[in-house]
Design a protein around this motif. Sequence first.
Motif, mmCIF file in Angstrom:
data_model
loop_
_atom_site.group_PDB
_atom_site.id
_atom_site.type_symbol
_atom_site.label_atom_id
_atom_site.label_comp_id
_atom_site.label_asym_id
_atom_site.label_seq_id
_atom_site.Cartn_x
_atom_site.Cartn_y
_atom_site.Cartn_z
ATOM 1 N N ALA A 129 0.841 -1.197 0.000
ATOM 2 C CA ALA A 129 0.000 0.000 0.000
ATOM 3 C C ALA A 129 0.878 1.251 0.000
ATOM 4 O O ALA A 129 1.868 1.324 0.728
ATOM 5 C CB ALA A 129 -0.910 -0.005 1.230
ATOM 6 N N ARG A 130 0.511 2.224 -0.832
ATOM 7 C CA ARG A 130 1.307 3.443 -0.972
ATOM 8 C C ARG A 130 0.482 4.654 -0.543
ATOM 9 O O ARG A 130 -0.756 4.606 -0.525
ATOM 10 C CB ARG A 130 1.774 3.587 -2.418
ATOM 11 N N ASP A 131 1.160 5.729 -0.220
ATOM 12 C CA ASP A 131 0.464 6.938 0.206
ATOM 13 C C ASP A 131 -0.130 7.648 -1.018
ATOM 14 O O ASP A 131 0.083 7.221 -2.168
ATOM 15 C CB ASP A 131 1.395 7.840 1.010
ATOM 16 N N PRO A 132 -0.898 8.738 -0.825
ATOM 17 C CA PRO A 132 -1.538 9.412 -1.967
ATOM 18 C C PRO A 132 -0.565 9.918 -3.027
ATOM 19 O O PRO A 132 -0.971 10.128 -4.176
ATOM 20 C CB PRO A 132 -2.280 10.577 -1.304
ATOM 21 N N CYS A 133 0.702 10.089 -2.670
ATOM 22 C CA CYS A 133 1.713 10.523 -3.645
ATOM 23 C C CYS A 133 2.407 9.348 -4.323
ATOM 24 O O CYS A 133 3.354 9.540 -5.101
ATOM 25 C CB CYS A 133 2.745 11.417 -2.966
ATOM 26 N N GLY A 134 1.952 8.137 -4.015
ATOM 27 C CA GLY A 134 2.545 6.961 -4.641
ATOM 28 C C GLY A 134 3.813 6.484 -3.982
ATOM 29 O O GLY A 134 4.588 5.729 -4.586
ATOM 30 N N ASN A 135 4.031 6.874 -2.734
ATOM 31 C CA ASN A 135 5.256 6.492 -2.036
ATOM 32 C C ASN A 135 5.015 5.334 -1.071
ATOM 33 O O ASN A 135 3.951 5.240 -0.449
ATOM 34 C CB ASN A 135 5.812 7.673 -1.229
ATOM 35 N N LEU A 136 6.015 4.490 -0.958
ATOM 36 C CA LEU A 136 6.054 3.468 0.083
ATOM 37 C C LEU A 136 7.265 3.766 0.951
ATOM 38 O O LEU A 136 8.390 3.833 0.452
ATOM 39 C CB LEU A 136 6.170 2.067 -0.515
ATOM 40 N N SER A 137 7.030 3.975 2.237
ATOM 41 C CA SER A 137 8.132 4.221 3.163
ATOM 42 C C SER A 137 8.002 3.302 4.360
ATOM 43 O O SER A 137 6.897 2.926 4.769
ATOM 44 C CB SER A 137 8.159 5.684 3.610
ATOM 45 N N LYS A 138 9.151 2.937 4.928
ATOM 46 C CA LYS A 138 9.176 2.045 6.078
ATOM 47 C C LYS A 138 10.381 2.402 6.924
ATOM 48 O O LYS A 138 11.475 2.603 6.406
ATOM 49 C CB LYS A 138 9.250 0.579 5.619
ATOM 50 N N GLY A 139 10.168 2.493 8.235
ATOM 51 C CA GLY A 139 11.255 2.837 9.124
ATOM 52 C C GLY A 139 11.309 4.324 9.394
ATOM 53 O O GLY A 139 10.374 5.069 9.076
ATOM 54 N N PRO A 140 12.399 4.815 9.973
ATOM 55 C CA PRO A 140 12.540 6.247 10.280
ATOM 56 C C PRO A 140 12.782 7.058 9.021
ATOM 57 O O PRO A 140 13.914 7.239 8.580
ATOM 58 C CB PRO A 140 13.748 6.287 11.229
ATOM 59 N N VAL A 141 11.708 7.527 8.403
ATOM 60 C CA VAL A 141 11.773 8.178 7.093
ATOM 61 C C VAL A 141 10.938 9.458 7.122
ATOM 62 O O VAL A 141 9.835 9.473 7.684
ATOM 63 C CB VAL A 141 11.247 7.242 5.988
ATOM 64 N N THR A 142 11.448 10.536 6.526
ATOM 65 C CA THR A 142 10.688 11.762 6.313
ATOM 66 C C THR A 142 10.756 12.120 4.832
ATOM 67 O O THR A 142 11.853 12.171 4.245
ATOM 68 C CB THR A 142 11.254 12.927 7.145
ATOM 69 N N LEU A 143 9.593 12.368 4.212
ATOM 70 C CA LEU A 143 9.513 12.699 2.800
ATOM 71 C C LEU A 143 8.902 14.075 2.615
ATOM 72 O O LEU A 143 7.952 14.439 3.310
ATOM 73 C CB LEU A 143 8.662 11.666 2.053
ATOM 74 N N SER A 144 9.449 14.824 1.649
ATOM 75 C CA SER A 144 8.897 16.137 1.326
ATOM 76 C C SER A 144 8.987 16.339 -0.184
ATOM 77 O O SER A 144 10.079 16.318 -0.755
ATOM 78 C CB SER A 144 9.680 17.245 2.050
ATOM 79 N N GLY A 145 7.830 16.502 -0.821
ATOM 80 C CA GLY A 145 7.821 16.693 -2.260
ATOM 81 C C GLY A 145 8.317 15.488 -3.039
ATOM 82 O O GLY A 145 8.886 15.626 -4.112
ATOM 83 N N VAL A 146 8.069 14.322 -2.524
ATOM 84 C CA VAL A 146 8.530 13.066 -3.135
ATOM 85 C C VAL A 146 7.324 12.330 -3.708
ATOM 86 O O VAL A 146 6.248 12.310 -3.105
ATOM 87 C CB VAL A 146 9.264 12.187 -2.103
ATOM 88 N N ALA A 147 7.495 11.714 -4.877
ATOM 89 C CA ALA A 147 6.390 10.997 -5.517
ATOM 90 C C ALA A 147 6.877 9.682 -6.111
ATOM 91 O O ALA A 147 8.021 9.585 -6.576
ATOM 92 C CB ALA A 147 5.758 11.860 -6.607
ATOM 93 N N ASN A 148 6.005 8.676 -6.075
ATOM 94 C CA ASN A 148 6.242 7.388 -6.742
ATOM 95 C C ASN A 148 7.621 6.816 -6.405
ATOM 96 O O ASN A 148 8.387 6.431 -7.278
ATOM 97 C CB ASN A 148 6.091 7.541 -8.256
ATOM 98 N N SER A 149 7.895 6.750 -5.129
ATOM 99 C CA SER A 149 9.217 6.328 -4.679
ATOM 100 C C SER A 149 9.116 5.320 -3.543
ATOM 101 O O SER A 149 8.071 5.163 -2.908
ATOM 102 C CB SER A 149 10.038 7.540 -4.225
ATOM 103 N N LEU A 150 10.238 4.651 -3.291
ATOM 104 C CA LEU A 150 10.370 3.664 -2.225
ATOM 105 C C LEU A 150 11.520 4.095 -1.333
ATOM 106 O O LEU A 150 12.654 4.245 -1.815
ATOM 107 C CB LEU A 150 10.641 2.283 -2.815
ATOM 108 N N VAL A 151 11.243 4.297 -0.053
ATOM 109 C CA VAL A 151 12.280 4.702 0.891
ATOM 110 C C VAL A 151 12.154 3.826 2.135
ATOM 111 O O VAL A 151 11.119 3.833 2.809
ATOM 112 C CB VAL A 151 12.167 6.189 1.276
ATOM 113 N N ILE A 152 13.196 3.059 2.433
ATOM 114 C CA ILE A 152 13.198 2.134 3.563
ATOM 115 C C ILE A 152 14.493 2.336 4.342
ATOM 116 O O ILE A 152 15.578 2.417 3.756
ATOM 117 C CB ILE A 152 13.087 0.669 3.103
ATOM 118 N N SER A 153 14.376 2.393 5.649
ATOM 119 C CA SER A 153 15.563 2.466 6.501
ATOM 120 C C SER A 153 15.349 1.583 7.719
ATOM 121 O O SER A 153 14.263 1.590 8.308
ATOM 122 C CB SER A 153 15.842 3.898 6.945
#
Length: 475
Positions: free
Chosen positions: A286-310
């Motif tokens: 499942a992705r957020d409204p901007c198409g992002n999937l994040s997991k862990g200690p992550v902060t996103l700003s102005g990011v779209a259709n991306s995967l960020v995992i830490s």
Amino acid sequence: MNRSIVPVILAGGQGTRLWPMSRAARPKQFLPLLGTISLFQQTLRRVSDPARYTAPLVVTNAEYRFIVAEQAAECDTPVSAIMLEPVARNTAVAIAAAAVQAQALYGHDALLHVLPSDHEVDANDGYWTALDHAALAAREGRLVTFGVQPTAPETGFGYIKSDARVGAGAASVQRFVEKPNSDVAQTMLEDGGYFWNSGMFVIGAASFLQECQSLAPETLDAARVAVLRARQDLDFLRLEEAAFTRAPNISVDYAVFEKTNKADVVAVDFAWSDLGSWDAVWKSSARDPCGNLSKGPVTLSGVANSLVISDHAHVAVSGLEDVSVIATDDAVYVGRLSGAQKVGEMVKHLRNGQDTANLTENHRTAYRPWGGYSSVLNGDRFQVKRLFVKPGKKLSLQKHHHRAEHWIVVRGTAEVTLDGSVTVLSENQSIYLPLGCVHRLANPGKIELELIEVQTGSYLGEDDIIRIEDEFGRA
């Protein structure tokens, strides 16, 4: 006739396409990529219904034996055997060996459900209906694979051509198609009648081995002898190395399925992914409204259709699109999410570098059957580690030729054997282990033992261990 199905779980893969989280020493099947339990444990739970299945056979690399046993125990899932491959030889001989073992345990007519341990599968009603269709065809002597209804022109999968229809039972395979380029994949998607090759099979042991005898006799011979000469080691069955090594390094698709006239496919449309790349992980979640999937200690700003995992440091990403950022405690990968198939090329490049090869093999945290350790600090003639020991577990009785050690208890209770004398330490207490002493660490308590280990000496490699006694058979 035994009507139960024997699950065969293939858990020996060393794939690194999900680097830096997946590495040779702990590949993706043992990682909790999509939830709180690993993909291997998800697979175990999928075959846990005793009304349908026997206890599973697990085929894995010898290096993963304790991870397999530990994760099966965590799931409270009994296994009928953990078969250890001495070397990597692809899926043909692994499945053949499992078929031979299944016949020995469950009879000549044993029916196998072969499952990769690193796939995501939505086991809905359609899944179980498809399994019933496959089992019916397999009991009539067919070798059945599952073909997933394609939803996009994927280039990372092989395809199967067939007249099969979702929900309509098994149909003959017309041909297998290698991983296509994007144009060919798009054409097949538009034409219809093509399915993704899922790598999941339902086969009768006798029928499969008969086809092996005809189409892949070297594979069958290696499997039979490796099982015949296998030896029991604790809870594991070690396949005989000399015979197993003689097996061709070939997949079951090439060895049998693409040659046999008995191949059927059951078409399915349940959610499935081989999670073979970071973009596959992104698509499966499942992705957020901007198409992002994040997991862990992550902060996103102005990011779209991306995967960020830490899994360690806090990662902040700003103003980017179509990127994958994967951060562990000792490596960070950044690349185009749409170019995720190129991670394998990066891993090959790292593996060929003297200073980077270890990044493809080991995590900073290493897991052992008793717990594990994390590297904290390395210097000239010293290193610092964090050790964690599970309740009731103990390390081997051992000694070192080149290093002394200091142990400081951070949490829990430590039972330390030092040259025959036993000392019990609690939090904030410490002990010195001089070079050459015979020692052992144990956790007699009910909670995990955590301590800091400071090593000093002329050589600090993990191979400077002389094991005298070991409850895991490593002495």
